[in-house]
Design a protein around this motif. Sequence first.
Motif, PDB file in Angstrom:
ATOM      1  N   ALA B 267     -20.069  87.647 -41.436  1.00  0.00           N
ATOM      2  CA  ALA B 267     -18.754  88.230 -41.197  1.00  0.00           C
ATOM      3  C   ALA B 267     -18.001  87.474 -40.103  1.00  0.00           C
ATOM      4  CB  ALA B 267     -18.919  89.696 -40.814  1.00  0.00           C
ATOM      5  N   GLY B 268     -18.630  86.431 -39.597  1.00  0.00           N
ATOM      6  CA  GLY B 268     -17.968  85.637 -38.575  1.00  0.00           C
ATOM      7  C   GLY B 268     -17.998  86.266 -37.188  1.00  0.00           C
ATOM      8  N   LEU B 269     -18.869  87.254 -37.023  1.00  0.00           N
ATOM      9  CA  LEU B 269     -18.982  87.902 -35.706  1.00  0.00           C
ATOM     10  C   LEU B 269     -20.087  87.231 -34.891  1.00  0.00           C
ATOM     11  CD1 LEU B 269     -16.835  89.738 -35.996  1.00  0.00           C
ATOM     12  CD2 LEU B 269     -18.377  91.513 -36.795  1.00  0.00           C
ATOM     13  N   ARG B 270     -19.824  86.997 -33.626  1.00  0.00           N
ATOM     14  CA  ARG B 270     -20.811  86.359 -32.784  1.00  0.00           C
ATOM     15  C   ARG B 270     -21.620  87.391 -31.982  1.00  0.00           C
ATOM     16  NH1 ARG B 270     -16.894  83.179 -29.258  1.00  0.00           N
ATOM     17  NH2 ARG B 270     -16.039  85.276 -29.453  1.00  0.00           N
ATOM     18  N   VAL B 271     -22.889  87.053 -31.781  1.00  0.00           N
ATOM     19  CA  VAL B 271     -23.762  87.890 -30.972  1.00  0.00           C
ATOM     20  C   VAL B 271     -24.225  87.030 -29.807  1.00  0.00           C
ATOM     21  CG1 VAL B 271     -25.960  89.123 -30.877  1.00  0.00           C
ATOM     22  CG2 VAL B 271     -24.558  89.230 -32.953  1.00  0.00           C
ATOM     23  N   ASN B 288     -38.087  85.696 -32.358  1.00  0.00           N
ATOM     24  CA  ASN B 288     -37.596  84.504 -33.031  1.00  0.00           C
ATOM     25  C   ASN B 288     -36.221  84.643 -33.671  1.00  0.00           C
ATOM     26  OD1 ASN B 288     -40.001  82.854 -32.597  1.00  0.00           O
ATOM     27  ND2 ASN B 288     -40.998  84.364 -33.895  1.00  0.00           N
ATOM     28  N   ALA B 289     -35.585  85.773 -33.411  1.00  0.00           N
ATOM     29  CA  ALA B 289     -34.251  85.947 -33.980  1.00  0.00           C
ATOM     30  C   ALA B 289     -33.278  85.002 -33.280  1.00  0.00           C
ATOM     31  CB  ALA B 289     -33.798  87.392 -33.803  1.00  0.00           C
ATOM     32  N   LEU B 290     -32.126  84.901 -33.845  1.00  0.00           N
ATOM     33  CA  LEU B 290     -31.096  84.055 -33.267  1.00  0.00           C
ATOM     34  C   LEU B 290     -29.863  84.875 -33.006  1.00  0.00           C
ATOM     35  CD1 LEU B 290     -30.827  80.523 -34.842  1.00  0.00           C
ATOM     36  CD2 LEU B 290     -31.077  81.204 -32.447  1.00  0.00           C
ATOM     37  N   PRO B 291     -29.516  85.231 -31.838  1.00  0.00           N
ATOM     38  CA  PRO B 291     -30.277  84.942 -30.618  1.00  0.00           C
ATOM     39  C   PRO B 291     -31.498  85.847 -30.503  1.00  0.00           C
ATOM     40  CG  PRO B 291     -28.466  86.396 -30.122  1.00  0.00           C
ATOM     41  CD  PRO B 291     -28.326  86.044 -31.581  1.00  0.00           C
ATOM     42  N   PRO B 292     -32.434  85.490 -29.635  1.00  0.00           N
ATOM     43  CA  PRO B 292     -33.601  86.353 -29.398  1.00  0.00           C
ATOM     44  C   PRO B 292     -33.120  87.736 -28.998  1.00  0.00           C
ATOM     45  CG  PRO B 292     -33.882  84.239 -28.319  1.00  0.00           C
ATOM     46  CD  PRO B 292     -32.476  84.260 -28.834  1.00  0.00           C
ATOM     47  N   PRO B 327     -46.183 104.509 -23.021  1.00  0.00           N
ATOM     48  CA  PRO B 327     -44.911 104.095 -22.414  1.00  0.00           C
ATOM     49  C   PRO B 327     -44.324 102.852 -23.084  1.00  0.00           C
ATOM     50  CG  PRO B 327     -46.726 103.417 -21.042  1.00  0.00           C
ATOM     51  CD  PRO B 327     -47.321 104.280 -22.124  1.00  0.00           C
ATOM     52  N   THR B 328     -43.018 102.786 -23.075  1.00  0.00           N
ATOM     53  CA  THR B 328     -42.336 101.616 -23.643  1.00  0.00           C
ATOM     54  C   THR B 328     -41.559 100.931 -22.527  1.00  0.00           C
ATOM     55  OG1 THR B 328     -40.385 102.933 -24.156  1.00  0.00           O
ATOM     56  CG2 THR B 328     -42.036 102.707 -25.882  1.00  0.00           C
ATOM     57  N   SER B 329     -41.111  99.737 -22.779  1.00  0.00           N
ATOM     58  CA  SER B 329     -40.321  99.062 -21.749  1.00  0.00           C
ATOM     59  C   SER B 329     -39.290  98.158 -22.392  1.00  0.00           C
ATOM     60  CB  SER B 329     -41.238  98.234 -20.852  1.00  0.00           C
ATOM     61  OG  SER B 329     -41.948  97.304 -21.637  1.00  0.00           O
ATOM     62  N   LEU B 330     -38.192  98.030 -21.698  1.00  0.00           N
ATOM     63  CA  LEU B 330     -37.113  97.222 -22.243  1.00  0.00           C
ATOM     64  C   LEU B 330     -37.318  95.756 -21.863  1.00  0.00           C
ATOM     65  CD1 LEU B 330     -34.202  97.787 -23.586  1.00  0.00           C
ATOM     66  CD2 LEU B 330     -33.365  97.134 -21.330  1.00  0.00           C
ATOM     67  N   VAL B 331     -37.219  94.891 -22.843  1.00  0.00           N
ATOM     68  CA  VAL B 331     -37.298  93.475 -22.490  1.00  0.00           C
ATOM     69  C   VAL B 331     -35.958  92.825 -22.826  1.00  0.00           C
ATOM     70  CG1 VAL B 331     -39.321  93.711 -23.981  1.00  0.00           C
ATOM     71  CG2 VAL B 331     -38.065  91.565 -23.969  1.00  0.00           C
ATOM     72  N   GLU B 332     -35.391  92.245 -21.801  1.00  0.00           N
ATOM     73  CA  GLU B 332     -34.045  91.674 -21.948  1.00  0.00           C
ATOM     74  C   GLU B 332     -34.101  90.261 -22.485  1.00  0.00           C
ATOM     75  OE1 GLU B 332     -32.544  93.665 -17.794  1.00  0.00           O
ATOM     76  OE2 GLU B 332     -31.213  92.273 -18.841  1.00  0.00           O
ATOM     77  N   ARG B 333     -33.320  90.033 -23.505  1.00  0.00           N
ATOM     78  CA  ARG B 333     -33.201  88.662 -24.000  1.00  0.00           C
ATOM     79  C   ARG B 333     -31.723  88.346 -24.181  1.00  0.00           C
ATOM     80  NH1 ARG B 333     -38.994  88.545 -25.906  1.00  0.00           N
ATOM     81  NH2 ARG B 333     -38.649  89.942 -27.638  1.00  0.00           N
ATOM     82  N   ALA B 334     -31.349  87.744 -25.257  1.00  0.00           N
ATOM     83  CA  ALA B 334     -29.976  87.222 -25.312  1.00  0.00           C
ATOM     84  C   ALA B 334     -29.036  87.890 -26.298  1.00  0.00           C
ATOM     85  CB  ALA B 334     -30.032  85.727 -25.600  1.00  0.00           C
ATOM     86  N   SER B 335     -29.410  89.055 -26.816  1.00  0.00           N
ATOM     87  CA  SER B 335     -28.570  89.619 -27.874  1.00  0.00           C
ATOM     88  C   SER B 335     -27.512  90.614 -27.387  1.00  0.00           C
ATOM     89  CB  SER B 335     -29.467  90.280 -28.926  1.00  0.00           C
ATOM     90  OG  SER B 335     -30.184  91.343 -28.342  1.00  0.00           O
ATOM     91  N   VAL B 336     -27.418  90.780 -26.074  1.00  0.00           N
ATOM     92  CA  VAL B 336     -26.392  91.699 -25.554  1.00  0.00           C
ATOM     93  C   VAL B 336     -25.579  90.996 -24.480  1.00  0.00           C
ATOM     94  CG1 VAL B 336     -25.922  93.885 -24.422  1.00  0.00           C
ATOM     95  CG2 VAL B 336     -27.827  93.676 -25.988  1.00  0.00           C
TER      96      VAL B 336
END
Lengths: 336, 336
Positions: B267-271, B288-292, B327-336
């Motif tokens: 759709a031409g939207l960037r993440v 391994n997603a793009l972006p991670p 317990p869970t934990s948030l891992v920050e990468r590049a998708s936000v």
Amino acid sequence: MTLDVERAGAPTLEEVARAAGVSRSTVSRVVNGSPNVTADVITAVTTAIDKLGYVPNRAARSLASRRTHAIALVIPENTAKFFADPYFASVIQGVAMHLASTDYTLSLLIASETESEKTRRYLQGGNVDGALILSHHSDDQAYVQLSRRMPVVFGGRPMSDDAYYVDVDNVAAARSATEYLVRRGKTRIATISGPHDMASGLDRLEGWRQALAAAGLPADLHEEGDFTPPSGEAAMRRLLARDEPFDGVFAASAQMASGALIALREAGLRVPEDVGIVSIDNDYFAQNALPPLTTVDQPSVRQGSTMADVLLRLIDGQDVPRTTIIPTSLVERASV
Amino acid sequence: MTLDVERAGAPTLEEVARAAGVSRSTVSRVVNGSPNVTADVITAVTTAIDKLGYVPNRAARSLASRRTHAIALVIPENTAKFFADPYFASVIQGVAMHLASTDYTLSLLIASETESEKTRRYLQGGNVDGALILSHHSDDQAYVQLSRRMPVVFGGRPMSDDAYYVDVDNVAAARSATEYLVRRGKTRIATISGPHDMASGLDRLEGWRQALAAAGLPADLHEEGDFTPPSGEAAMRRLLARDEPFDGVFAASAQMASGALIALREAGLRVPEDVGIVSIDNDYFAQNALPPLTTVDQPSVRQGSTMADVLLRLIDGQDVPRTTIIPTSLVERASV
DNA sequence: TTGTAGGCGTTATCAC
DNA sequence: GTGATAACGCCTACAA
């Protein structure tokens, strides 16, 4: 009056015998499908079994018959590290599903190297009628020895000769993948191989070599990985660093191919325009890569079910070929 | 002279007794770690055991003790379809590895619905001391009933109340993922939820709602998936088709997120520039997603080992809480 | 603390 | 064809 109601444990063969008005031996015969039983008796016994909800006691049965009706699926721990690899999950699934249609039970063993003794004892302790070994490593020797004491079938060709195994023809798979690259006009074809201590790694490398030799192309662009995405990425970096241009790549696993894609993209190379890439494994790495990978499909669920099938025949005393090869097929997508 | 050499089968307890010059009972006591045995005797017996390479016969043991030292890991077949999901492989691995440190055996069952009767009988037939049920579906009822006859532990909250289970706090995980989006300044946050017949699907949807409610944001952009990549892609298409702009997405699984990424790209939207995306599952899809993907990590190997631990305690008659939350934990990468 | 004896639920070997 | 009767290898009161 109804003394039998509300009994504590499960009904026994003895109780079925009483209900059907026959002896235990006869019930046993019926349960085990002996040919020498009258139809009437069979009916009577079957009825009693259904009514009481009788289920043979496995322990008693194997104690008396000296067969467990169980097989082990051994996964060496170093292999378990690759558990994330969908390949293993598929094989396990295949084994389990095949067994579901028999009355055999699957005992899953993660064999840590530090406790290999424990595993060995378990296997030799008469707990199972046979074993399936899932591993592609060269440290299989211990298990090869085991195969002298009980039926053993390997998944993937072990680094030993006289063993039963079911595998895909890795050499042929790699060759056909590479040939595809050649057919598409690629003339400088590199490879990212699997580790050299796994037969599948070696075999796929050999297939690549054969295809190039047949095409009269040089086979010097080679970097080794360990089948994982990061190793594929690293290998591609090394390939790129050689400063030796190439227009095709055969990756020994889709996971490595997906890693390679990242390095390629970073280097500003387009796939398939600048370099075409083919791999092995039609898993979701192949399916969801960008672009989706042209790859060789090796049916791993089927490999699992075949392994189970071979083992069961072996246990049954049937004559089975030592080697069973599962066919692979090329699936074309957009990476070449 | 050496009559004992070259015996056919494995050595028995009786032979150990003879070799150690004690009775079978005593050997049994030593083997089972009974407290009332003299040190000397223990030594003698242990020596004999080692020398002979004695391994207790499991069948005989369970026949006599009425315990099998085996547990079942049941995977309903509809779940098996999701076998490709690394989540299941991880849980299985966790279970198997935990068991490796005990003397319990793992029996893996793929329970096809057409043969559920067979599975039920197997479980109730005294073949195992307890069962682990891996499923998130609502058709768990049959197994919930089973838990009245033997120790049963579920992986993931079953659609029933009085059951033992170990799970991650899906509501909290989803909430924290969504809150992260809010903190990053997103004001129009959509969700791609899991299926509504799975507790985890529902719970994650609820977490998304809670976070939005707390932030005073609307919770109307919602499409359902089934946790797989294609379903995520389709859901994203539907979201896009609504023609209702959004700048953030919470996907209930990394697999769906990776699918959504494809639709977004088309759709031409960037993440993350145009839309930020957060998901649950720190698997290789996320990595391994793009972006991670920025994602919530739910430790599934640990969930597996915990399930096994809880079940063993239950079998041991210990008092265990019905619910165990990992317990869970948030891992920050590049998708936000 | 250690030994004796009976039993766990089936299968298998004989007779009948 | 069917039925007794031993095993099968171990555990567990109970007795010593």
